[in-house]
Design a protein around this motif. Sequence first.
Motif, PDB file in Angstrom:
ATOM      1  N   LEU A  29      -0.006  -1.190 -10.592  1.00 34.02           N
ATOM      2  CA  LEU A  29       0.002   0.026  -9.781  1.00 34.02           C
ATOM      3  C   LEU A  29      -1.346   0.706  -9.935  1.00 34.02           C
ATOM      4  O   LEU A  29      -1.727   1.105 -11.038  1.00 34.02           O
ATOM      5  N   GLN A  30      -2.082   0.811  -8.828  1.00 30.78           N
ATOM      6  CA  GLN A  30      -3.424   1.372  -8.871  1.00 30.78           C
ATOM      7  C   GLN A  30      -3.368   2.866  -9.119  1.00 30.78           C
ATOM      8  O   GLN A  30      -2.704   3.601  -8.400  1.00 30.78           O
TER       9      GLN A  30
ATOM     10  N   ARG B 268       0.845  -1.196   0.000  1.00 31.57           N
ATOM     11  CA  ARG B 268       0.000   0.000   0.000  1.00 31.57           C
ATOM     12  C   ARG B 268       0.881   1.247   0.000  1.00 31.57           C
ATOM     13  O   ARG B 268       1.914   1.283   0.642  1.00 31.57           O
ATOM     14  N   GLN B 269       0.430   2.274  -0.732  1.00 35.58           N
ATOM     15  CA  GLN B 269       1.188   3.526  -0.853  1.00 35.58           C
ATOM     16  C   GLN B 269       2.610   3.270  -1.346  1.00 35.58           C
ATOM     17  O   GLN B 269       3.576   3.829  -0.837  1.00 35.58           O
ATOM     18  N   ALA B 270       2.719   2.409  -2.337  1.00 36.52           N
ATOM     19  CA  ALA B 270       4.024   2.151  -2.941  1.00 36.52           C
ATOM     20  C   ALA B 270       4.550   3.378  -3.660  1.00 36.52           C
ATOM     21  O   ALA B 270       5.763   3.613  -3.718  1.00 36.52           O
ATOM     22  N   VAL B 271       3.634   4.181  -4.207  1.00 34.34           N
ATOM     23  CA  VAL B 271       3.990   5.456  -4.846  1.00 34.34           C
ATOM     24  C   VAL B 271       3.069   6.515  -4.267  1.00 34.34           C
ATOM     25  O   VAL B 271       1.857   6.498  -4.507  1.00 34.34           O
ATOM     26  N   SER B 272       3.622   7.430  -3.484  1.00 33.54           N
ATOM     27  CA  SER B 272       2.805   8.441  -2.818  1.00 33.54           C
ATOM     28  C   SER B 272       2.165   9.382  -3.838  1.00 33.54           C
ATOM     29  O   SER B 272       2.792   9.775  -4.829  1.00 33.54           O
ATOM     30  N   ASP B 273       0.891   9.741  -3.574  1.00 34.54           N
ATOM     31  CA  ASP B 273       0.156  10.710  -4.403  1.00 34.54           C
ATOM     32  C   ASP B 273       0.083  10.298  -5.872  1.00 34.54           C
ATOM     33  O   ASP B 273       0.043  11.144  -6.764  1.00 34.54           O
ATOM     34  N   PHE B 274       0.056   9.006  -6.133  1.00 31.12           N
ATOM     35  CA  PHE B 274       0.014   8.539  -7.515  1.00 31.12           C
ATOM     36  C   PHE B 274      -1.403   8.643  -8.066  1.00 31.12           C
ATOM     37  O   PHE B 274      -2.364   8.234  -7.424  1.00 31.12           O
ATOM     38  N   ARG B 275      -1.537   9.212  -9.264  1.00 30.31           N
ATOM     39  CA  ARG B 275      -2.832   9.342  -9.921  1.00 30.31           C
ATOM     40  C   ARG B 275      -2.798   8.832 -11.356  1.00 30.31           C
ATOM     41  O   ARG B 275      -3.667   9.162 -12.148  1.00 30.31           O
ATOM     42  N   GLY B 276      -1.792   8.058 -11.685  1.00 27.07           N
ATOM     43  CA  GLY B 276      -1.682   7.542 -13.031  1.00 27.07           C
ATOM     44  C   GLY B 276      -0.616   8.270 -13.821  1.00 27.07           C
ATOM     45  O   GLY B 276      -0.061   9.285 -13.376  1.00 27.07           O
ATOM     46  N   VAL B 277      -0.325   7.768 -15.002  1.00 29.91           N
ATOM     47  CA  VAL B 277       0.728   8.353 -15.832  1.00 29.91           C
ATOM     48  C   VAL B 277       0.157   9.146 -17.002  1.00 29.91           C
ATOM     49  O   VAL B 277       0.906   9.808 -17.725  1.00 29.91           O
ATOM     50  N   LEU B 278      -1.156   9.087 -17.186  1.00 29.67           N
ATOM     51  CA  LEU B 278      -1.795   9.888 -18.219  1.00 29.67           C
ATOM     52  C   LEU B 278      -3.289   9.940 -17.951  1.00 29.67           C
ATOM     53  O   LEU B 278      -3.826   9.130 -17.197  1.00 29.67           O
ATOM     54  N   SER B 279      -3.947  10.916 -18.538  1.00 30.68           N
ATOM     55  CA  SER B 279      -5.380  11.096 -18.322  1.00 30.68           C
ATOM     56  C   SER B 279      -6.186  10.159 -19.217  1.00 30.68           C
ATOM     57  O   SER B 279      -5.656   9.523 -20.137  1.00 30.68           O
ATOM     58  N   ARG B 280      -7.479  10.112 -18.969  1.00 28.55           N
ATOM     59  CA  ARG B 280      -8.364   9.315 -19.826  1.00 28.55           C
ATOM     60  C   ARG B 280      -8.290   9.803 -21.266  1.00 28.55           C
ATOM     61  O   ARG B 280      -8.194   8.983 -22.195  1.00 28.55           O
ATOM     62  N   ALA B 281      -8.308  11.112 -21.463  1.00 30.43           N
ATOM     63  CA  ALA B 281      -8.261  11.657 -22.820  1.00 30.43           C
ATOM     64  C   ALA B 281      -6.951  11.285 -23.517  1.00 30.43           C
ATOM     65  O   ALA B 281      -6.938  10.945 -24.707  1.00 30.43           O
ATOM     66  N   GLU B 282      -5.857  11.323 -22.780  1.00 25.36           N
ATOM     67  CA  GLU B 282      -4.561  10.957 -23.359  1.00 25.36           C
ATOM     68  C   GLU B 282      -4.501   9.477 -23.692  1.00 25.36           C
ATOM     69  O   GLU B 282      -3.918   9.081 -24.714  1.00 25.36           O
ATOM     70  N   LEU B 283      -5.100   8.640 -22.837  1.00 24.72           N
ATOM     71  CA  LEU B 283      -5.129   7.199 -23.112  1.00 24.72           C
ATOM     72  C   LEU B 283      -5.963   6.916 -24.357  1.00 24.72           C
ATOM     73  O   LEU B 283      -5.582   6.117 -25.210  1.00 24.72           O
ATOM     74  N   PHE B 284      -7.110   7.586 -24.464  1.00 25.09           N
ATOM     75  CA  PHE B 284      -7.951   7.416 -25.647  1.00 25.09           C
ATOM     76  C   PHE B 284      -7.204   7.848 -26.907  1.00 25.09           C
ATOM     77  O   PHE B 284      -7.352   7.228 -27.967  1.00 25.09           O
TER      78      PHE B 284
END
Length: 222
Positions: free
Chosen positions: A142-143, A31-47
């Motif tokens: 990584l969540q 748990r908390q392996a990466v602090s304040d992690f929110r992903g590496v790109l947004s939904r729009a960027e993934l699309f």
Amino acid sequence: MVDIASRQLLGGLTASQFLRRHWQKTPLLVRQAVSDFRGVLSRAELFALAGRDDVESRLVRRVRGKWTLAQGPFRAADLRALPARDWTLLVQGVNLHVAAADALLRRFAFIPYARLDDVMVSYAAPGGGVGAHVDSYDVFLLQGEGRRRWKVGTHRVQPDDRELDPSMPVKSLTRLRPDAEYTPDPGARPYTAPGHAHPGAPRHARAPHPRAGRTPAPPAGE
């Protein structure tokens, strides 16, 4: 230096301790392996990546009770028109196109570089997912944003027990007998070893997560 930098990723373990105790042996949740992690790109960027013909992408959907699989690239209009539930978008090789994903992969430098494959990002709507399955390689999950309920088998699934669900377009198991279940928050990092069954059931729509360190298991006896 690498060993010190990896301790948060490994829940306080040194790289040598992780490799000795868990690598290709048993799952591990940090748990908390990466602090304040929110992903590496947004939904729009993934699309946007999923719309490129030089990027491998797949879309798993449930339509009228049946699961379907489509290969990218996908038109932006088609992705925007997806319903509120019952689908998952998977994009592979994200580290080749997104600097943040490449930097994430490099955080796993405690593993020999030749054994690292790529970062895959999945975005699952409620009711989506790819079912319980068994990978033949090591996976670090990584969540990102959102939450997923993970069920993991702590024992290897023998080939004779890998009965596949004929209704799924991917190789999903008909049943899973989990030994552990958890719903990690963003920044948590489950690790699954080869041969251990694991599904992921999304709890919220915004649930992208990178998968790093895809590594084929060595042949028996190595």
